[in-house]
Design a protein around this motif. Sequence first.
Motif, PDB file in Angstrom:
ATOM      1  N   VAL A   1      46.446  79.768  47.197  1.00 50.05           N
ATOM      2  CA  VAL A   1      45.156  80.190  47.775  1.00 50.05           C
ATOM      3  C   VAL A   1      45.474  80.422  49.339  1.00 50.05           C
ATOM      4  O   VAL A   1      46.142  79.572  49.834  1.00 50.05           O
ATOM      5  N   ILE A   2      44.947  81.551  49.839  1.00 52.75           N
ATOM      6  CA  ILE A   2      45.251  81.897  51.276  1.00 52.75           C
ATOM      7  C   ILE A   2      44.164  81.776  52.079  1.00 52.75           C
ATOM      8  O   ILE A   2      44.453  81.283  53.421  1.00 52.75           O
ATOM      9  N   ILE A   3      43.104  81.612  51.672  1.00 59.60           N
ATOM     10  CA  ILE A   3      42.010  81.842  52.732  1.00 59.60           C
ATOM     11  C   ILE A   3      40.601  81.824  51.857  1.00 59.60           C
ATOM     12  O   ILE A   3      40.535  82.235  50.688  1.00 59.60           O
ATOM     13  N   GLN A   4      39.394  81.317  52.762  1.00 58.07           N
ATOM     14  CA  GLN A   4      38.265  80.966  51.603  1.00 58.07           C
ATOM     15  C   GLN A   4      37.088  81.717  52.343  1.00 58.07           C
ATOM     16  O   GLN A   4      36.822  81.261  53.546  1.00 58.07           O
ATOM     17  N   GLU A   5      36.202  82.527  51.690  1.00 54.07           N
ATOM     18  CA  GLU A   5      35.120  82.997  52.113  1.00 54.07           C
ATOM     19  C   GLU A   5      33.875  81.962  52.233  1.00 54.07           C
ATOM     20  O   GLU A   5      34.039  81.120  51.321  1.00 54.07           O
ATOM     21  N   MET A   6      33.048  81.906  53.128  1.00 61.46           N
ATOM     22  CA  MET A   6      31.804  81.075  53.071  1.00 61.46           C
ATOM     23  C   MET A   6      30.802  81.695  53.574  1.00 61.46           C
ATOM     24  O   MET A   6      30.705  82.681  54.443  1.00 61.46           O
ATOM     25  N   SER A   7      29.371  81.288  53.202  1.00 57.20           N
ATOM     26  CA  SER A   7      28.264  81.929  53.477  1.00 57.20           C
ATOM     27  C   SER A   7      27.382  81.333  54.522  1.00 57.20           C
ATOM     28  O   SER A   7      26.258  81.834  54.735  1.00 57.20           O
ATOM     29  N   LEU A   8      28.014  80.663  55.170  1.00 56.29           N
ATOM     30  CA  LEU A   8      27.110  79.997  56.704  1.00 56.29           C
ATOM     31  C   LEU A   8      26.658  81.272  57.359  1.00 56.29           C
ATOM     32  O   LEU A   8      27.449  81.971  57.982  1.00 56.29           O
TER      33      LEU A   8
ATOM     34  N   ARG B   1      47.568  70.978  49.995  1.00 61.37           N
ATOM     35  CA  ARG B   1      47.189  71.275  51.661  1.00 61.37           C
ATOM     36  C   ARG B   1      45.937  70.393  51.975  1.00 61.37           C
ATOM     37  O   ARG B   1      45.450  70.021  50.983  1.00 61.37           O
ATOM     38  N   ASP B   2      45.880  70.242  53.227  1.00 63.34           N
ATOM     39  CA  ASP B   2      44.734  69.382  53.810  1.00 63.34           C
ATOM     40  C   ASP B   2      43.371  70.269  54.229  1.00 63.34           C
ATOM     41  O   ASP B   2      42.434  69.547  54.379  1.00 63.34           O
ATOM     42  N   LYS B   3      43.582  71.285  54.380  1.00 60.10           N
ATOM     43  CA  LYS B   3      42.548  72.261  54.844  1.00 60.10           C
ATOM     44  C   LYS B   3      42.829  73.781  54.481  1.00 60.10           C
ATOM     45  O   LYS B   3      43.907  74.075  54.110  1.00 60.10           O
ATOM     46  N   VAL B   4      41.885  74.442  54.428  1.00 59.02           N
ATOM     47  CA  VAL B   4      42.188  76.053  53.942  1.00 59.02           C
ATOM     48  C   VAL B   4      41.415  76.924  55.203  1.00 59.02           C
ATOM     49  O   VAL B   4      40.264  76.516  55.500  1.00 59.02           O
ATOM     50  N   ARG B   5      42.033  77.961  55.466  1.00 63.45           N
ATOM     51  CA  ARG B   5      41.416  78.759  56.443  1.00 63.45           C
ATOM     52  C   ARG B   5      40.205  79.482  55.941  1.00 63.45           C
ATOM     53  O   ARG B   5      39.993  79.644  54.629  1.00 63.45           O
ATOM     54  N   ALA B   6      39.045  79.671  56.717  1.00 66.87           N
ATOM     55  CA  ALA B   6      38.046  79.947  56.113  1.00 66.87           C
ATOM     56  C   ALA B   6      37.456  81.351  57.020  1.00 66.87           C
ATOM     57  O   ALA B   6      37.846  81.609  58.122  1.00 66.87           O
ATOM     58  N   TYR B   7      36.713  82.391  56.316  1.00 69.96           N
ATOM     59  CA  TYR B   7      36.089  83.409  57.006  1.00 69.96           C
ATOM     60  C   TYR B   7      34.549  83.548  56.846  1.00 69.96           C
ATOM     61  O   TYR B   7      34.236  83.166  55.862  1.00 69.96           O
ATOM     62  N   ALA B   8      34.045  84.046  57.626  1.00 72.06           N
ATOM     63  CA  ALA B   8      32.363  84.331  57.575  1.00 72.06           C
ATOM     64  C   ALA B   8      32.131  85.794  57.735  1.00 72.06           C
ATOM     65  O   ALA B   8      32.933  86.442  58.218  1.00 72.06           O
ATOM     66  N   TRP B   9      31.003  85.985  57.372  1.00 78.23           N
ATOM     67  CA  TRP B   9      30.524  87.458  57.390  1.00 78.23           C
ATOM     68  C   TRP B   9      29.721  87.829  58.795  1.00 78.23           C
ATOM     69  O   TRP B   9      29.307  86.869  59.488  1.00 78.23           O
TER      70      TRP B   9
ATOM     71  N   ALA C   1      38.809  84.439  61.447  1.00 75.29           N
ATOM     72  CA  ALA C   1      38.745  85.424  60.702  1.00 75.29           C
ATOM     73  C   ALA C   1      37.355  85.878  60.171  1.00 75.29           C
ATOM     74  O   ALA C   1      36.577  84.912  59.971  1.00 75.29           O
ATOM     75  N   ILE C   2      37.089  86.961  60.018  1.00 74.27           N
ATOM     76  CA  ILE C   2      35.742  87.502  59.449  1.00 74.27           C
ATOM     77  C   ILE C   2      35.822  88.664  58.535  1.00 74.27           C
ATOM     78  O   ILE C   2      37.149  89.141  58.261  1.00 74.27           O
ATOM     79  N   LYS C   3      34.844  88.847  57.839  1.00 79.40           N
ATOM     80  CA  LYS C   3      34.640  90.152  57.032  1.00 79.40           C
ATOM     81  C   LYS C   3      33.596  90.605  57.063  1.00 79.40           C
ATOM     82  O   LYS C   3      32.349  90.338  57.581  1.00 79.40           O
TER      83      LYS C   3
END
Length: 378
Positions: free
Chosen positions: A302-309, A111-119, A142-144
């Motif tokens: 891999v379906i989605i990636q958490e990030m801490s921004l 893949r070229d990119k992955v969906r991300a979610y933030a808190w 998307a968020i968590k």
Amino acid sequence: MKIARIETFHVPPRWLFVRIEADNGTIGWGEASLEGHAEAVDGALDAMRDRFIGADPRKIEDIWQVAYRGGFYRGGPVLMSALAGLDQALWDLKGRHYGLPAWEMLGGKVRDKVRAYAWIGGDRPDDIANAAKARRQQGFTAIKMNATSEIDYLTAPKLDDVVERVRAAQNEGLDVGVDFHGRVHRPMAKQLAKLLEPLGLLFIEEPILSENPEALSQLAGLVSTPIAVGERLYSRWDFKPFLASGAVDIIQPDLSHAGGLTECRKIAAMAESYDVAVAPHCPLGPLALGACLQLAACTPNVIIQEMSLGIHYNETHDLLSFCANPDVLTPEEGFLAIPEGPGLGIEIDEIKVREAAKNRHRWRNPIWRHADGSVAEW
């Protein structure tokens, strides 16, 4: 080529960076952050210096096997986090030596990119609507959020309030994952999971602590919402019974806790054979996220990636504070691009790291108590 130096840096807000330097001057960076236990991990890395100074840094699998098996005692959060930081740094160094991103050495991109979610919402979730709107304006789709603050076995807070908070985020057009954070014991977890089921969540995370696998299997039989676990599992052997049980739909290995890129690639391959998706856990720093993106690049499930921004823990320094190339970790329209640079693809500002590490952090999570004074899960 031989490993000449292994250094560690306690940098704010709560991260532990690892720097490996080879005798030809090639450098690699990794992240061994284990929130609240940086000193213990640093001690484990000190022991690894005795084994690996003078080793060929390109022999990543051999170094991993020696680090895991050679000390007789193995596994657990401290040893596996130390190994994770070492492993990430080795992939970064090897990639820089050959001028290749880690994903290229692991088979190439899927893949070229992955969906991300933030808190949003913090540890004791509040002000969800405004926080969700702000994330939407940043481009996230998307968020968590945490489900609750402290919660007892039988005395529930207003569980309907959890539902309303989720709806507030969904009303902003966001997909929502809800983290029970292992705070919710089985009697309340069953009730809360059933209440949330009609909302069509991305997943419920750690609805029950992973140390209670039989309860997790029971819960999986009660609701159709995807169940995610894995941030407190540290090797493929830890994940094996959960995959075999059929109770888990999404696993969340942390690339700074579960043995690094080498081990998490194997864990993901195991999950693929059970038709289980991977959503790496990563409320950490830039090197941990860079390693996650290398995994996402070459791993089909891999379906989605958490990030801490902007996460609530980042009080003095944020995700991009030590990045010399922050654009590679900047989301666009809810996605993170796969880095094209060598190694992990993250350029660390070494001067800033060394300066920040002069005042080593001593981050500790809070201790919560119930109304009766007994200790609550955080």
